[in-house]
Design an enzyme around this catalytic site. Sequence first.
Site, mmCIF file in Angstrom:
data_model
loop_
_atom_site.group_PDB
_atom_site.id
_atom_site.type_symbol
_atom_site.label_atom_id
_atom_site.label_comp_id
_atom_site.label_asym_id
_atom_site.label_seq_id
_atom_site.Cartn_x
_atom_site.Cartn_y
_atom_site.Cartn_z
ATOM 1 N N ARG A 115 0.888 -1.164 -0.024
ATOM 2 C CA ARG A 115 0.035 -0.146 -0.017
ATOM 3 C C ARG A 115 0.782 1.285 -0.173
ATOM 4 O O ARG A 115 1.795 1.420 0.781
ATOM 5 C CB ARG A 115 -0.837 0.024 1.331
ATOM 6 C CG ARG A 115 -2.140 1.295 1.289
ATOM 7 C CD ARG A 115 -2.877 0.747 2.223
ATOM 8 N NE ARG A 115 -2.552 1.121 3.813
ATOM 9 C CZ ARG A 115 -3.246 1.348 4.533
ATOM 10 N NH1 ARG A 115 -4.468 1.457 4.532
ATOM 11 N NH2 ARG A 115 -2.854 1.777 5.903
ATOM 12 N N THR A 134 -1.101 7.756 -0.841
ATOM 13 C CA THR A 134 -2.166 7.636 -1.581
ATOM 14 C C THR A 134 -3.388 6.467 -1.017
ATOM 15 O O THR A 134 -4.639 6.447 -1.332
ATOM 16 C CB THR A 134 -2.131 7.189 -3.077
ATOM 17 O OG1 THR A 134 -1.373 6.062 -3.133
ATOM 18 C CG2 THR A 134 -1.179 8.480 -3.580
ATOM 19 N N ASP A 141 -0.604 -3.084 13.255
ATOM 20 C CA ASP A 141 -0.223 -3.551 11.887
ATOM 21 C C ASP A 141 -0.263 -4.961 12.214
ATOM 22 O O ASP A 141 0.888 -5.687 12.868
ATOM 23 C CB ASP A 141 1.164 -3.094 11.650
ATOM 24 C CG ASP A 141 1.418 -3.379 10.183
ATOM 25 O OD1 ASP A 141 1.569 -4.526 9.807
ATOM 26 O OD2 ASP A 141 2.013 -2.566 9.307
ATOM 27 N N ASP A 154 3.306 -6.815 10.971
ATOM 28 C CA ASP A 154 4.321 -6.452 11.967
ATOM 29 C C ASP A 154 4.158 -7.202 13.157
ATOM 30 O O ASP A 154 5.090 -7.767 13.829
ATOM 31 C CB ASP A 154 4.352 -5.097 12.308
ATOM 32 C CG ASP A 154 4.962 -4.205 11.165
ATOM 33 O OD1 ASP A 154 5.752 -4.784 10.330
ATOM 34 O OD2 ASP A 154 4.945 -2.963 11.089
#
Length: 206
Positions: free
Chosen positions: A101, A105, A197, A200
């Site tokens: 990603r 944006t 996340d 992670d």
Amino acid sequence: MLHVLNHPLITHKLTTMRKIETGTKDFRQYLDEIASLMAYEITKDLPLRPINIETPMGKTVGYEMAQDVVLVPILRAGLGMVDGIQNMIPTAKVGHIGLYRDEETLEPHQYYAKFPKNIAQSIVLILDPMLATGGSAKAAIDMVKKTGATNIKLINLVGVQEGIDVIEKAHPDVDIYLAAKDEKLNEIGYIVPGLGDAGDRIFGTK
């Protein structure tokens, strides 16, 4: 169609995953267990075909799965859901989709795709712990549909309405399965309260 699996065991394990103090080992373990629990609901409508078998007591008609199942994790966090579902469906083959990603944006970009040869005739489960903006999930479904697959389900741990809306608009024929529906996205596109996340936390990279 959206399916939110409000099951006490799933809710309990997901709560532990959400905690900031939960380490990599426990996070992975609970993700694996939740994926296994979700597999029961996800597969309740899989087609069966009759087969003639013989038990120790005599002949009878049994039933076996009529279609192959293909698991397609979105790299890398989706990998954490594969073992839990494959424990329930050991014959499932596994494809992979690599997306990253753009942090500015929030748009997904493909860097890898590899699918089993029989994917077009199979029931395809796309796996990713998070359904946030919906961009990655939409891109993954687009890629799978290009193979000719028509029976596709999207499997996420947590999702928000923004992502749900994107998938339902772009792919109304794809069922969405969530362990929990969360409140919102924050200003940088992360789910709140979410899990942080997921990649992670699964792999211990942060």
